[in-house]
Design a protein around this motif. Structure first.
Motif, PDB file in Angstrom:
ATOM      1  N   VAL B 189       9.976 -58.290 -11.133  1.00 12.79           N
ATOM      2  CA  VAL B 189      11.366 -58.681 -11.289  1.00 12.79           C
ATOM      3  C   VAL B 189      11.597 -60.073 -10.695  1.00 12.79           C
ATOM      4  O   VAL B 189      12.165 -60.947 -11.333  1.00 12.79           O
ATOM      5  CB  VAL B 189      12.301 -57.645 -10.629  1.00 12.79           C
ATOM      6  N   TYR B 190      11.132 -60.259  -9.454  1.00 10.59           N
ATOM      7  CA  TYR B 190      11.342 -61.537  -8.778  1.00 10.59           C
ATOM      8  C   TYR B 190      10.144 -62.475  -8.940  1.00 10.59           C
ATOM      9  O   TYR B 190      10.288 -63.674  -8.978  1.00 10.59           O
ATOM     10  CB  TYR B 190      11.617 -61.327  -7.294  1.00 10.59           C
ATOM     11  N   PHE B 191       8.957 -61.912  -8.973  1.00  7.28           N
ATOM     12  CA  PHE B 191       7.750 -62.717  -9.161  1.00  7.28           C
ATOM     13  C   PHE B 191       7.168 -62.394 -10.524  1.00  7.28           C
ATOM     14  O   PHE B 191       7.371 -61.305 -11.037  1.00  7.28           O
ATOM     15  CB  PHE B 191       6.686 -62.364  -8.115  1.00  7.28           C
ATOM     16  N   ALA B 192       6.423 -63.348 -11.031  1.00  3.44           N
ATOM     17  CA  ALA B 192       5.703 -63.058 -12.265  1.00  3.44           C
ATOM     18  C   ALA B 192       4.747 -61.903 -11.989  1.00  3.44           C
ATOM     19  O   ALA B 192       4.021 -61.906 -10.981  1.00  3.44           O
ATOM     20  CB  ALA B 192       4.940 -64.283 -12.717  1.00  3.44           C
ATOM     21  N   PHE B 193       4.763 -60.884 -12.847  1.00  2.00           N
ATOM     22  CA  PHE B 193       3.946 -59.704 -12.642  1.00  2.00           C
ATOM     23  C   PHE B 193       2.463 -60.084 -12.571  1.00  2.00           C
ATOM     24  O   PHE B 193       1.678 -59.480 -11.842  1.00  2.00           O
ATOM     25  CB  PHE B 193       4.205 -58.729 -13.797  1.00  2.00           C
ATOM     26  N   THR B 194       2.100 -61.143 -13.310  1.00  2.81           N
ATOM     27  CA  THR B 194       0.697 -61.569 -13.379  1.00  2.81           C
ATOM     28  C   THR B 194       0.158 -62.033 -12.037  1.00  2.81           C
ATOM     29  O   THR B 194      -1.047 -61.988 -11.796  1.00  2.81           O
ATOM     30  CB  THR B 194       0.547 -62.734 -14.372  1.00  2.81           C
ATOM     31  N   ASP B 195       1.036 -62.475 -11.120  1.00  2.00           N
ATOM     32  CA  ASP B 195       0.590 -62.995  -9.835  1.00  2.00           C
ATOM     33  C   ASP B 195       0.210 -61.894  -8.847  1.00  2.00           C
ATOM     34  O   ASP B 195      -0.321 -62.161  -7.779  1.00  2.00           O
ATOM     35  CB  ASP B 195       1.695 -63.858  -9.184  1.00  2.00           C
ATOM     36  N   LEU B 196       0.540 -60.617  -9.185  1.00  2.05           N
ATOM     37  CA  LEU B 196       0.305 -59.536  -8.231  1.00  2.05           C
ATOM     38  C   LEU B 196      -1.153 -59.112  -8.233  1.00  2.05           C
ATOM     39  O   LEU B 196      -1.843 -59.221  -9.243  1.00  2.05           O
ATOM     40  CB  LEU B 196       1.159 -58.313  -8.614  1.00  2.05           C
ATOM     41  N   PRO B 197      -1.649 -58.599  -7.068  1.00  2.00           N
ATOM     42  CA  PRO B 197      -3.009 -58.055  -7.033  1.00  2.00           C
ATOM     43  C   PRO B 197      -3.112 -56.836  -7.965  1.00  2.00           C
ATOM     44  O   PRO B 197      -2.122 -56.123  -8.176  1.00  2.00           O
ATOM     45  CB  PRO B 197      -3.211 -57.650  -5.575  1.00  2.00           C
ATOM     46  N   GLU B 198      -4.328 -56.634  -8.460  1.00  2.00           N
ATOM     47  CA  GLU B 198      -4.561 -55.597  -9.471  1.00  2.00           C
ATOM     48  C   GLU B 198      -4.081 -54.211  -9.017  1.00  2.00           C
ATOM     49  O   GLU B 198      -3.399 -53.500  -9.753  1.00  2.00           O
ATOM     50  CB  GLU B 198      -6.051 -55.552  -9.812  1.00  2.00           C
ATOM     51  N   TRP B 199      -4.409 -53.837  -7.777  1.00  7.01           N
ATOM     52  CA  TRP B 199      -4.067 -52.478  -7.304  1.00  7.01           C
ATOM     53  C   TRP B 199      -2.555 -52.279  -7.240  1.00  7.01           C
ATOM     54  O   TRP B 199      -2.040 -51.196  -7.495  1.00  7.01           O
ATOM     55  CB  TRP B 199      -4.720 -52.185  -5.957  1.00  7.01           C
TER      56      TRP B 199
END
Lengths: 289, 266
Positions: B189-199
């Protein structure tokens, strides 16, 4: 209405075999110390609590199985009620009226509880006593045949209590059956055709307020001043005692009083053996499995 | 018929109460609108993908729409139902001959009006103030409608079910808002989902918000951006499936756990 009503919380008996019969059109007051089982009993009759034993019939139906048609004939004023703060008096009464098949006129009900000049105000801005009157308005707007009032006047000032009594009296005169719980003995005496005293989950006595606990036939206390001291004589024949005094003292008896035990005296005598063992009813705040 | 008319009456009443309570209006209704405005202004100079017509407002719009869906449905319903159970409103309603379904219809009506109004404002703000290029074809809007409906439906039934977790109105704030905040951060929502760690992506994928956000991205983002998604596509089928499963689970939970009185008072 109920026979052998039982309710247990764990191994404590909140209601230990209550028998109660209320006639149509009657005003019945349930008295008892805190934790005596009053609210438990009333909530079983209202269909909010499950009973562990006994037979219960309210307006011809078992509250645990009765449906919306049964609720249409009831009015319920719960012991605690809030959550209406954001609505005006009229909005709250009007929306409740919508649920009933034969509602009373909204403004008429608001006037009957003495809130005509506050009808447009948010309930959050009303005083405690005025909010309680809103609860009563919500309880009576459906023209109930049977009205439950659980400690309706807690927090009222004497003036508001008087007005409330007049309202209840007029409802009773129009044929509404009323079951009321209260802490106030004067309220029970003023309103009720009969009172029942509950303590420790048992019904200790059921009678008219004037006969409760043998009140009418109990001894009167005749008191007077004589030779600078106060004398009191307990007697079952106070008239004779007064006549005797009058002839002995020759005329007016100084500071004469004749008193019978008040409902409060009778009540306190009745519950005295139970007050220390009466913690069987969980208060609303307690959580039980 | 009677249930419907009382349900409508309750909707009007619910709306009055909702908009008279400033905290609810701010934290569930205005919040995404305020956030979108702030992000659009703060990141106005940043290049998201000018060539494809993506500015800051367009970049944040899908997330804010998705967050708004969950705030006006899940958060607002969970908070209000737990408060109403705690303060005796539910018990008082139960004491009347009101058909129980009318109460739920009132909640549904409240959510429908607030979520649609909120989306309308987000859209107007994006289109008018922040110059966002909005989809013009039927296909994208069809996707929007079903993602929106499933999202709002999930949020509403899960909010009703979740209201029982909070044991008092006082604890409800923390019990409801904390997980909502965490979900918003891990669901793109606030960050691009792609930037999150895989887990973390895997964890987020268990909950509906990630799927609503992904569905909204498929509506408002350029088509070729789908390569950046976890699966490399918008996954509309899986989105529908996950949301439908949550909706069903929520309905079952509601039916099994809903109480009109506080715990321990029966």
């Amino acid at each position: 209405m109920a026979t052998g009503l039982r309710k247990r919380y764990g191994d404590r008996a909140a209601l230990d075999g209550i028998d109660l019969r209320i006639e149509r059109g009657e005003v019945f007051a349930l008295l008892g110390p805190n934790g005596a089982g009053k609210t438990t009993a009333v909530e079983i009759l209202e269909g909010f609590r499950h009973r562990d034993g006994g037979e219960v019939t309210v307006l011809g139906e078992d509250p645990e199985r009765a449906g919306l048609a049964w609720r249409d004939r009831l009015g319920v004023v719960l012991q605690t009620s809030s959550g209406l703060d954001l609505l005006t008096v009229r909005e709250a009464v009007r929306s409740t009226a919508r649920a009933y098949s034969r509602p009373r006129q909204v403004d008429e009900v608001i006037a009957a509880v003495g809130l005509a000049d506050r009808a447009q105000d948010r309930i959050g801005r009303l005083s405690g006593g005025q909010r309680r009157r809103v609860d009563v308005a919500l309880g009576i707007v459906g023209s109930p045949e049977l009205l439950f009032l659980d400690e309706p006047t807690t927090g009222f000032d004497p003036e508001a209590r008087r007005q409330f009594w007049e309202l209840i009296t007029s409802l009773a005169e129009s044929g509404t059956t009323i079951l009321l719980t209260t802490h106030y003995l004067d309220e029970a005496e003023h309103l009720a055709d009969r009172v029942g005293v509950i303590a420790a989950g048992r019904m200790l006595a059921v009678d008219t307020p004037s006969n409760l606990g043998g009140r009418a036939s109990s001894e009167a206390a005749v008191s007077w001043d004589e030779a600078g001291t106060r004398h009191t004589e307990r007697t079952s024949t106070p008239t004779e005692a007064v006549a005797r005094l009058a002839s002995r003292l020759g005329g007016e008896i100084p500071r004469l009083t004749v008193t019978r035990p008040t409902l409060e005296d009778t009540y306190l005598t009745l519950i005295a053996p139970h007050v220390n063992t009466s913690a069987a009813e969980p208060h609303e705040e307690d959580v039980h499995a | 018929m009677r249930a419907l008319s009382i349900g409508w009456d309750r909707t009007v009443l619910e709306l009055k109460m909702y908009f008279r309570e400033r905290e609810a209006v701010f934290f569930s209704f205005a919040f995404p609108i305020v956030m979108l405005s702030m992000f659009s202004v703060i990141f106005a100079g940043q290049d998201f993908d000018k060539a494809s017509g993506v500015n800051a407002a367009r970049f944040f719009l899908p997330g804010m729409v998705a967050a708004g869906v969950m705030l006006t449905s899940f958060q607002s319903v969970a908070l209000s139902v737990s408060a109403e159970r705690d303060d005796g409103t539910l018990k008082r309603l139960r004491a009347t001959p009101m058909p129980p379904v009318a109460y739920f219809l009132g909640k549904v009506g409240l959510v429908a009006v607030t979520s649609i109004a909120q989306f309308g404002l987000l859209l107007a703000l994006s289109g008018v103030a922040f110059d966002v290029r909005l989809p013009t074809d039927l296909g994208h809007w069809t996707t929007f409608v079903w993602v929106f409906l499933l999202g709002v439906g999930c949020g509403t039934v899960l909010g009703i079910a979740y209201s029982s977790v909070a044991t008092s109105a006082r604890s409800a704030g923390a019990v409801v808002i904390a997980p909502m905040l965490i979900l918003q951060f891990i669901s793109g929502v606030y960050f691009a989902f792609t930037d999150l760690p895989e887990w973390l992506k895997q964890v987020a994928s268990l909950f509906p918000l990630k799927w609503v956000a992904q569905g909204m991205r498929s509506v408002f983002f350029p088509e070729h951006w789908q390569s950046q998604e976890m699966a490399g596509t918008w996954e509309p089928g899986r989105t529908a499936l996950v949301l439908a499963a949550w909706l069903l689970a929520g309905l079952v939970l509601c039916a099994r756990t809903f109480r009109w009185t506080r715990r321990g008072t029966s």
